[in-house]
Scaffold this active site. Sequence first.
Site, PDB file in Angstrom:
ATOM      1  CG  LEU A  12      -1.965  -1.054   1.376  1.00  0.00           C
ATOM      2  CD1 LEU A  12      -2.605  -0.986   2.766  1.00  0.00           C
ATOM      3  CD2 LEU A  12      -3.023  -0.884   0.289  1.00  0.00           C
ATOM      4  CB  SER A  13       0.001   4.757  -0.778  1.00  0.00           C
ATOM      5  OG  SER A  13       0.601   6.014  -0.596  1.00  0.00           O
ATOM      6  N   GLY A  14       2.450   4.281   1.526  1.00  0.00           N
ATOM      7  CA  GLY A  14       2.844   4.532   2.912  1.00  0.00           C
ATOM      8  C   GLY A  14       3.277   3.296   3.672  1.00  0.00           C
ATOM      9  CB  ALA A  15       3.310  -0.315   2.847  1.00  0.00           C
ATOM     10  N   GLY A  16       5.959   1.593   3.199  1.00  0.00           N
ATOM     11  CA  GLY A  16       7.395   1.659   3.472  1.00  0.00           C
ATOM     12  C   GLY A  16       8.279   1.248   2.304  1.00  0.00           C
ATOM     13  CE  LYS A  17       4.808   0.942  -2.595  1.00  0.00           C
ATOM     14  NZ  LYS A  17       3.906   1.469  -1.542  1.00  0.00           N
ATOM     15  CB  SER A  85       2.890  -3.525  -8.322  1.00  0.00           C
ATOM     16  OG  SER A  85       3.721  -3.678  -7.205  1.00  0.00           O
TER      17      SER A  85
HETATM   18  P1  ADP Z   1       5.691   3.916   0.320  1.00  0.00           P
HETATM   19  O1  ADP Z   1       6.920   4.073  -0.514  1.00  0.00           O
HETATM   20  O2  ADP Z   1       5.313   2.459   0.510  1.00  0.00           O
HETATM   21  O3  ADP Z   1       4.529   4.740  -0.129  1.00  0.00           O
HETATM   22  P2  ADP Z   1       7.172   5.405   2.310  1.00  0.00           P
HETATM   23  O4  ADP Z   1       8.467   4.658   2.332  1.00  0.00           O
HETATM   24  O5  ADP Z   1       7.104   6.665   1.513  1.00  0.00           O
HETATM   25  O6  ADP Z   1       6.005   4.399   1.828  1.00  0.00           O
HETATM   26  O7  ADP Z   1       6.693   5.730   3.811  1.00  0.00           O
HETATM   27  C1  ADP Z   1       6.709   4.771   4.839  1.00  0.00           C
HETATM   28  C2  ADP Z   1       6.763   5.437   6.216  1.00  0.00           C
HETATM   29  O8  ADP Z   1       6.743   4.427   7.223  1.00  0.00           O
HETATM   30  C3  ADP Z   1       8.018   6.252   6.431  1.00  0.00           C
HETATM   31  O9  ADP Z   1       7.665   7.416   7.125  1.00  0.00           O
HETATM   32  C4  ADP Z   1       8.894   5.329   7.308  1.00  0.00           C
HETATM   33  O10 ADP Z   1       9.778   6.056   8.128  1.00  0.00           O
HETATM   34  C5  ADP Z   1       7.841   4.585   8.132  1.00  0.00           C
HETATM   35  N1  ADP Z   1       8.263   3.255   8.643  1.00  0.00           N
HETATM   36  C6  ADP Z   1       8.113   2.818   9.923  1.00  0.00           C
HETATM   37  N2  ADP Z   1       8.574   1.565  10.070  1.00  0.00           N
HETATM   38  C7  ADP Z   1       9.057   1.189   8.865  1.00  0.00           C
HETATM   39  C8  ADP Z   1       9.688  -0.003   8.387  1.00  0.00           C
HETATM   40  N3  ADP Z   1       9.903  -1.075   9.167  1.00  0.00           N
HETATM   41  N4  ADP Z   1      10.037  -0.049   7.090  1.00  0.00           N
HETATM   42  C9  ADP Z   1       9.803   1.013   6.270  1.00  0.00           C
HETATM   43  N5  ADP Z   1       9.219   2.164   6.650  1.00  0.00           N
HETATM   44  C10 ADP Z   1       8.841   2.266   7.945  1.00  0.00           C
END
Ligand code: ADP
Length: 185
Positions: A12-17, A85
């Site tokens: 998902l968006s914001g998942a951490g990719k 994706s």
């Molecule tokens: P995406 O690319 O999936 O949209 P982002 O990487 O932009 O997501 O944002 C993910 C957020 O979650 C960041 O603020 C990051 O610091 C936080 N976060 C917390 N725990 C984790 C983790 N284990 N892995 C990745 N991101 C994490």
Amino acid sequence: MATGYTIWLTGLSGAGKSTIATELTQVLSERGQRVEVLDGDVVRTHLSKGLGFSKEDRDTNILRIGWVCDLVARHGGVAIAAAISPYRAVRDQVRASTQNFFEVFVDCPLDVCIDRDVKGLYAKALSGEIKQFTGVSDPYEPPLNPDIVVNTATETLATSVARIVAALEARGYLPAAREAVAALA
Ligand code: ADP
């Protein structure tokens, strides 16, 4: 030539990719690998400029990213795709046409992603300002058989990255760290 491969981060968006992609790039580069990141948000401003968020456009975007990843991998590089994706079938299509495809499900509950709202997009999606937003008003189909699942709501970033690195070593894509080899000698 080094073994090339693709690390495909889906979630998902914001998942951490993107966060994981950045950290992985650092770790793998320090280990001597040549890494290229294809971040969904960036790709949409160049390679996929003009595409929208219909299923057809999303699939086209993913197939393009997969195609570039395969080029990088064929030349011995490491391609990291960080893209929502959302559709399983097209991810599997990319897997089938990409050598050494390693799928990472970046798993994080929707409510945690909404709480994070890194880019302020969930607020807009929930108010209806943005349509077809994955997880809110558009589907997300989790992988049924990913190579690894990282749970970013319960793991630290360092743990998620370390687990991916260990899995890449176990798969033989990444030579074991020198310290580990020395310890075996
Ligand atoms: P995406 O690319 O999936 O949209 P982002 O990487 O932009 O997501 O944002 C993910 C957020 O979650 C960041 O603020 C990051 O610091 C936080 N976060 C917390 N725990 C984790 C983790 N284990 N892995 C990745 N991101 C994490």
